[in-house]
Scaffold this motif. Structure first.
Motif, PDB file in Angstrom:
ATOM      1  N   SER A  62       0.925  -1.518   0.077  1.00  0.00           N
ATOM      2  CA  SER A  62      -0.036  -0.004   0.127  1.00  0.00           C
ATOM      3  C   SER A  62       1.009   1.200  -0.027  1.00  0.00           C
ATOM      4  N   LEU A  63       2.060   1.362   0.494  1.00  0.00           N
ATOM      5  CA  LEU A  63       2.863   2.446   0.723  1.00  0.00           C
ATOM      6  C   LEU A  63       3.681   2.678  -0.637  1.00  0.00           C
ATOM      7  N   GLY A  64       3.883   1.584  -1.446  1.00  0.00           N
ATOM      8  CA  GLY A  64       4.805   1.613  -2.268  1.00  0.00           C
ATOM      9  C   GLY A  64       4.786   2.679  -3.178  1.00  0.00           C
ATOM     10  N   PRO A  65       3.683   3.242  -3.594  1.00  0.00           N
ATOM     11  CA  PRO A  65       3.428   4.404  -4.607  1.00  0.00           C
ATOM     12  C   PRO A  65       4.170   5.616  -3.947  1.00  0.00           C
ATOM     13  N   ALA A  66       3.775   5.730  -2.487  1.00  0.00           N
ATOM     14  CA  ALA A  66       4.183   6.889  -1.891  1.00  0.00           C
ATOM     15  C   ALA A  66       5.742   7.075  -1.690  1.00  0.00           C
ATOM     16  N   GLY A  67       6.103   5.752  -1.524  1.00  0.00           N
ATOM     17  CA  GLY A  67       7.711   5.682  -1.265  1.00  0.00           C
ATOM     18  C   GLY A  67       8.321   6.120  -2.513  1.00  0.00           C
ATOM     19  N   ALA A  68       7.907   5.457  -3.789  1.00  0.00           N
ATOM     20  CA  ALA A  68       8.343   5.690  -5.160  1.00  0.00           C
ATOM     21  C   ALA A  68       8.330   7.201  -5.361  1.00  0.00           C
ATOM     22  N   ALA A  69       7.332   7.955  -4.820  1.00  0.00           N
ATOM     23  CA  ALA A  69       7.497   9.250  -5.206  1.00  0.00           C
ATOM     24  C   ALA A  69       8.440  10.249  -4.356  1.00  0.00           C
ATOM     25  N   VAL A  70       8.357   9.692  -3.129  1.00  0.00           N
ATOM     26  CA  VAL A  70       9.254  10.519  -1.968  1.00  0.00           C
ATOM     27  C   VAL A  70      10.532   9.983  -2.552  1.00  0.00           C
ATOM     28  N   LEU A  71      10.955   9.172  -3.022  1.00  0.00           N
ATOM     29  CA  LEU A  71      12.464   8.659  -3.390  1.00  0.00           C
ATOM     30  C   LEU A  71      12.763   9.411  -4.762  1.00  0.00           C
ATOM     31  N   THR A  72      11.756   9.403  -5.567  1.00  0.00           N
ATOM     32  CA  THR A  72      12.256   9.916  -6.985  1.00  0.00           C
ATOM     33  C   THR A  72      12.301  11.632  -6.616  1.00  0.00           C
ATOM     34  N   TRP A  73      11.594  11.903  -5.973  1.00  0.00           N
ATOM     35  CA  TRP A  73      11.691  13.571  -5.522  1.00  0.00           C
ATOM     36  C   TRP A  73      12.986  13.693  -4.792  1.00  0.00           C
ATOM     37  N   ALA A  74      13.257  12.914  -3.701  1.00  0.00           N
ATOM     38  CA  ALA A  74      14.493  12.902  -2.984  1.00  0.00           C
ATOM     39  C   ALA A  74      15.713  12.916  -4.127  1.00  0.00           C
ATOM     40  N   ALA A  75      15.765  11.828  -4.996  1.00  0.00           N
ATOM     41  CA  ALA A  75      16.720  11.780  -5.995  1.00  0.00           C
ATOM     42  C   ALA A  75      16.998  12.890  -6.806  1.00  0.00           C
ATOM     43  N   SER A  76      15.949  13.521  -7.331  1.00  0.00           N
ATOM     44  CA  SER A  76      15.916  14.751  -8.328  1.00  0.00           C
ATOM     45  C   SER A  76      16.718  15.911  -7.445  1.00  0.00           C
ATOM     46  N   ARG A  77      16.474  16.012  -6.025  1.00  0.00           N
ATOM     47  CA  ARG A  77      16.934  16.948  -5.111  1.00  0.00           C
ATOM     48  C   ARG A  77      18.294  16.717  -4.626  1.00  0.00           C
TER      49      ARG A  77
END
Length: 126
Positions: A62-77
């Motif tokens: 259930s938290l996979g999509p949220a984790g993907a969004a957070v990690l993608t944002w963090a990787a871009s930053r």
């Protein structure tokens, strides 16, 4: 193993290294899935196994999509390497934390006494 592979991805700089480490990570995920499924089947009563499995997978993913969004944002930053190091360290912390829970002793005792495994032909008769 998975946490170390993710940390390694944060440290290596070429595609071949990432490929090997991803293979190690996926192997670890496969072994972890087998162990998780075996443990659930061992400790869950048969009549509840479907419900427990369904609840596990729902909670697990259930938290996979949220984790993907957070990690993608963090990787871009902050960069992929730094985020992979932090994510791998998080995986390692979860694994080490699991060593201090009762779950690591699950399955250490036999599920039934040896006398319960006798076939009807060898059972004492009354």
């Amino acid at each position: 193993m998975c946490g170390l592979a993710i940390v390694g991805i944060g440290l290596v700089g070429d595609v071949r290294g990432v490929t090997v480490l991803m293979a190690v990570y996926l192997c670890g995920v496969s072994v972890g899935g087998i162990c998780s499924m075996s443990l659930r089947q061992e400790i869950t009563p048969d009549h509840l196994l479907g419900r427990v499995t369904s609840a596990f997978w729902s909670t697990h993913y259930s938290l996979g999509p949220a984790g993907a969004a957070v990690l993608t944002w963090a990787a871009s930053r902050y960069g992929v390497g730094a985020v992979a190091l932090v994510a791998g360290a998080g995986c390692l912390l979860v694994a080490v934390g699991g060593l201090f829970t009762p779950i690591r002793r699950a399955g250490a005792e036999p599920a039934a006494h040896p006398a319960e495994f006798r076939s009807p032909a060898t059972s004492p008769t009354s």
